[in-house]
Design a protein around this motif. Sequence first.
Motif, PDB file in Angstrom:
ATOM      1  N   GLY A 257       0.792  -1.224   0.000  1.00  0.00           N
ATOM      2  CA  GLY A 257       0.000   0.000   0.000  1.00  0.00           C
ATOM      3  C   GLY A 257       0.819   1.266   0.000  1.00  0.00           C
ATOM      4  O   GLY A 257       0.293   2.351  -0.290  1.00  0.00           O
ATOM      5  N   ASP A 258       2.115   1.183   0.314  1.00  0.00           N
ATOM      6  CA  ASP A 258       2.958   2.382   0.330  1.00  0.00           C
ATOM      7  C   ASP A 258       3.082   2.978  -1.070  1.00  0.00           C
ATOM      8  O   ASP A 258       3.249   2.249  -2.057  1.00  0.00           O
ATOM      9  CB  ASP A 258       4.364   2.047   0.830  1.00  0.00           C
ATOM     10  CG  ASP A 258       4.414   1.838   2.332  1.00  0.00           C
ATOM     11  OD1 ASP A 258       3.413   2.133   3.010  1.00  0.00           O
ATOM     12  OD2 ASP A 258       5.468   1.381   2.826  1.00  0.00           O
ATOM     13  N   GLU A 259       2.996   4.302  -1.148  1.00  0.00           N
ATOM     14  CA  GLU A 259       3.237   4.972  -2.414  1.00  0.00           C
ATOM     15  C   GLU A 259       4.750   5.121  -2.601  1.00  0.00           C
ATOM     16  O   GLU A 259       5.457   5.561  -1.688  1.00  0.00           O
ATOM     17  CB  GLU A 259       2.569   6.341  -2.440  1.00  0.00           C
ATOM     18  CG  GLU A 259       2.655   7.012  -3.813  1.00  0.00           C
ATOM     19  CD  GLU A 259       1.916   8.329  -3.872  1.00  0.00           C
ATOM     20  OE1 GLU A 259       1.715   8.828  -5.005  1.00  0.00           O
ATOM     21  OE2 GLU A 259       1.569   8.870  -2.806  1.00  0.00           O
ATOM     22  N   VAL A 260       5.220   4.761  -3.772  1.00  0.00           N
ATOM     23  CA  VAL A 260       6.656   4.785  -4.040  1.00  0.00           C
ATOM     24  C   VAL A 260       6.921   5.391  -5.413  1.00  0.00           C
ATOM     25  O   VAL A 260       6.017   5.544  -6.229  1.00  0.00           O
ATOM     26  CB  VAL A 260       7.269   3.358  -3.983  1.00  0.00           C
ATOM     27  CG1 VAL A 260       7.162   2.781  -2.576  1.00  0.00           C
ATOM     28  CG2 VAL A 260       6.610   2.439  -5.009  1.00  0.00           C
ATOM     29  N   ARG A 268       5.683   6.726 -10.676  1.00  0.00           N
ATOM     30  CA  ARG A 268       5.008   6.651  -9.382  1.00  0.00           C
ATOM     31  C   ARG A 268       4.035   5.476  -9.374  1.00  0.00           C
ATOM     32  O   ARG A 268       3.285   5.259 -10.336  1.00  0.00           O
ATOM     33  CB  ARG A 268       4.277   7.962  -9.100  1.00  0.00           C
ATOM     34  CG  ARG A 268       3.700   8.096  -7.704  1.00  0.00           C
ATOM     35  CD  ARG A 268       3.074   9.469  -7.535  1.00  0.00           C
ATOM     36  NE  ARG A 268       4.081  10.528  -7.571  1.00  0.00           N
ATOM     37  CZ  ARG A 268       4.590  11.109  -6.480  1.00  0.00           C
ATOM     38  NH1 ARG A 268       4.178  10.737  -5.277  1.00  0.00           N
ATOM     39  NH2 ARG A 268       5.488  12.069  -6.607  1.00  0.00           N
ATOM     40  N   THR A 269       4.020   4.734  -8.284  1.00  0.00           N
ATOM     41  CA  THR A 269       3.134   3.582  -8.157  1.00  0.00           C
ATOM     42  C   THR A 269       2.983   3.248  -6.673  1.00  0.00           C
ATOM     43  O   THR A 269       3.376   4.047  -5.811  1.00  0.00           O
ATOM     44  CB  THR A 269       3.700   2.371  -8.936  1.00  0.00           C
ATOM     45  OG1 THR A 269       2.763   1.290  -8.880  1.00  0.00           O
ATOM     46  CG2 THR A 269       5.036   1.927  -8.386  1.00  0.00           C
ATOM     47  N   ARG A 270       2.403   2.081  -6.381  1.00  0.00           N
ATOM     48  CA  ARG A 270       2.283   1.629  -4.986  1.00  0.00           C
ATOM     49  C   ARG A 270       2.782   0.199  -4.859  1.00  0.00           C
ATOM     50  O   ARG A 270       2.775  -0.569  -5.833  1.00  0.00           O
ATOM     51  CB  ARG A 270       0.826   1.708  -4.503  1.00  0.00           C
ATOM     52  CG  ARG A 270       0.325   3.134  -4.293  1.00  0.00           C
ATOM     53  CD  ARG A 270      -1.067   3.169  -3.679  1.00  0.00           C
ATOM     54  NE  ARG A 270      -1.535   4.531  -3.511  1.00  0.00           N
ATOM     55  CZ  ARG A 270      -1.267   5.287  -2.442  1.00  0.00           C
ATOM     56  NH1 ARG A 270      -0.546   4.760  -1.444  1.00  0.00           N
ATOM     57  NH2 ARG A 270      -1.716   6.520  -2.362  1.00  0.00           N
ATOM     58  N   ILE A 271       3.222  -0.128  -3.658  1.00  0.00           N
ATOM     59  CA  ILE A 271       3.615  -1.506  -3.361  1.00  0.00           C
ATOM     60  C   ILE A 271       2.351  -2.352  -3.233  1.00  0.00           C
ATOM     61  O   ILE A 271       1.435  -2.009  -2.473  1.00  0.00           O
ATOM     62  CB  ILE A 271       4.426  -1.581  -2.046  1.00  0.00           C
ATOM     63  CG1 ILE A 271       5.691  -0.722  -2.142  1.00  0.00           C
ATOM     64  CG2 ILE A 271       4.770  -3.023  -1.711  1.00  0.00           C
ATOM     65  CD1 ILE A 271       6.715  -1.217  -3.133  1.00  0.00           C
ATOM     66  N   ARG A 272       2.316  -3.438  -3.972  1.00  0.00           N
ATOM     67  CA  ARG A 272       1.155  -4.329  -3.895  1.00  0.00           C
ATOM     68  C   ARG A 272       1.368  -5.402  -2.850  1.00  0.00           C
ATOM     69  O   ARG A 272       0.534  -5.600  -1.961  1.00  0.00           O
ATOM     70  CB  ARG A 272       0.895  -4.962  -5.263  1.00  0.00           C
ATOM     71  CG  ARG A 272      -0.296  -5.898  -5.297  1.00  0.00           C
ATOM     72  CD  ARG A 272      -0.474  -6.482  -6.681  1.00  0.00           C
ATOM     73  NE  ARG A 272      -1.585  -7.421  -6.731  1.00  0.00           N
ATOM     74  CZ  ARG A 272      -1.879  -8.145  -7.788  1.00  0.00           C
ATOM     75  NH1 ARG A 272      -1.163  -8.037  -8.917  1.00  0.00           N
ATOM     76  NH2 ARG A 272      -2.912  -8.974  -7.758  1.00  0.00           N
ATOM     77  N   LEU A 294       4.238  -4.537  -7.716  1.00  0.00           N
ATOM     78  CA  LEU A 294       3.706  -3.189  -7.790  1.00  0.00           C
ATOM     79  C   LEU A 294       2.290  -3.210  -8.342  1.00  0.00           C
ATOM     80  O   LEU A 294       1.910  -4.126  -9.087  1.00  0.00           O
ATOM     81  CB  LEU A 294       4.602  -2.322  -8.680  1.00  0.00           C
ATOM     82  CG  LEU A 294       6.092  -2.285  -8.290  1.00  0.00           C
ATOM     83  CD1 LEU A 294       6.878  -1.490  -9.327  1.00  0.00           C
ATOM     84  CD2 LEU A 294       6.273  -1.697  -6.900  1.00  0.00           C
ATOM     85  N   THR A 295       1.502  -2.191  -8.005  1.00  0.00           N
ATOM     86  CA  THR A 295       0.114  -2.159  -8.474  1.00  0.00           C
ATOM     87  C   THR A 295       0.020  -1.841  -9.959  1.00  0.00           C
ATOM     88  O   THR A 295      -0.964  -2.206 -10.611  1.00  0.00           O
ATOM     89  CB  THR A 295      -0.692  -1.113  -7.679  1.00  0.00           C
ATOM     90  OG1 THR A 295      -0.067   0.157  -7.803  1.00  0.00           O
ATOM     91  CG2 THR A 295      -0.778  -1.491  -6.214  1.00  0.00           C
ATOM     92  N   ALA A 309       7.777   7.817  -1.809  1.00  0.00           N
ATOM     93  CA  ALA A 309       7.308   8.849  -2.731  1.00  0.00           C
ATOM     94  C   ALA A 309       7.524  10.255  -2.192  1.00  0.00           C
ATOM     95  O   ALA A 309       7.767  11.195  -2.960  1.00  0.00           O
ATOM     96  CB  ALA A 309       5.835   8.632  -3.048  1.00  0.00           C
TER      97      ALA A 309
END
Length: 424
Positions: A257-260, A268-272, A294-295, A309
């Motif tokens: 869920g972390d934005e990275v 830019r994306t999020r950890i899935r 990643l998402t 991020a």
Amino acid sequence: MSLLEAPIRSAGATGLLRVATAGSVDDGKSTLVGRLLFDGKAVLADTLQAVSSASRARGADLDLSLLVDGLRSEREQGITIDVAHRYLSTPARDVILVDCPGHVEYTRNTVTGMSSADVALLLVDVRNGLVEQTRRHAAVAALLRVPHLILAVNKIDLVEFDQVAFTAVVEDAEAYAEEVGIGQVTAVPVSAKSGDNVTRRSDRTPWYEGPTLLDLLASVEVPVRADAPLRLPVQWVARGGTRKYLGTVAAGIVRPGDEVIVQPAGRRTRIRTVEDADGTLTAAGEGAAVAVTLTDDLHVGRGELIVAADTPAEVVREFVADLAVVGERPVTAGDRVQVRLGGKLVRGQVRDVTDTVDIDTGKRRPADRLETNDIGRVTIAVAEPLAVDPYGVDRTTGAALLLAERTGDTIAAALVRRLGRETP
């Protein structure tokens, strides 16, 4: 702040402590490490028997240095010529002793040994004080930002346990440490051969009120970066179905869920998901080997950097670095090189050579070239953007290797000092 009051990596004084041991030839470093292992009951019976036999063949009593100098060539020459790892357990923590060589031509091994150390344990013969190689080891420890320096002033028995002789060495070491940028030195008077103040307090140094060397290693507290931003270098990409990006967390914490941001491209994306060899994780911290998904379906390659991020690394094409030259060729302005940072390999060029460290004094002096074993500052330009942090902020994303452009041979260890070009 004293050595024993520094913030710690984990609760209490527990956890793994990495100690790089170094000293000039004949200062007794191998004997000191052997004494720590022997008195700490970290020697197997068959190893002890082999060392006893080798000692008798030399016509000597038990030679504890042979517990470190295990290679035949080392035994025949009576010197330590390579980095060796030894393991020691105390009631408080486990300790890895990374034994570095004493000869100047093996400075590259010392750089390797100290690169991940929490403590530099520097041995000095009280009769000789700080010699050239002692100062070189201290300069390397400063360059690599090793958090603490412990000075073991050895062979105190050979000066009749004289406090004045001990104090003179310590004052010299403290003055040199200040010049090269080491903030704290903790000194212990020891006799590696007889064991005084190594693992037991000596009644022959009543003027010394500090801990034994072993107690110091068991209690020294090392920094923790609990609030450090995420830095996850991608070391491998596992394809087939959902791509997994494998690496070791260099700093911070990674959570689903972390934005990275993936750098240097800036995607830019999020950890899935986060997982390790045992399965799915809700979080992983510094030092954890993980695989993340990643998402978004991004094409992330080996050598890229997954970062928090809100606190990304800097993306640069030029940076100032301190070099420890370990190759056979000198470093001069205009040299074309390859720069390896993590898994990323890019073409580069040495733009400027600014100065070098005078090993005798610890002071910097102007220079236009760096020879083998020199320590100095340069400006490096790279052909592709690199995501970096200053080495003082992160010892992983701020460290690189300079390689020869054609052969790939290692030229120097480069530690990012600042971003952009050096200013007068």
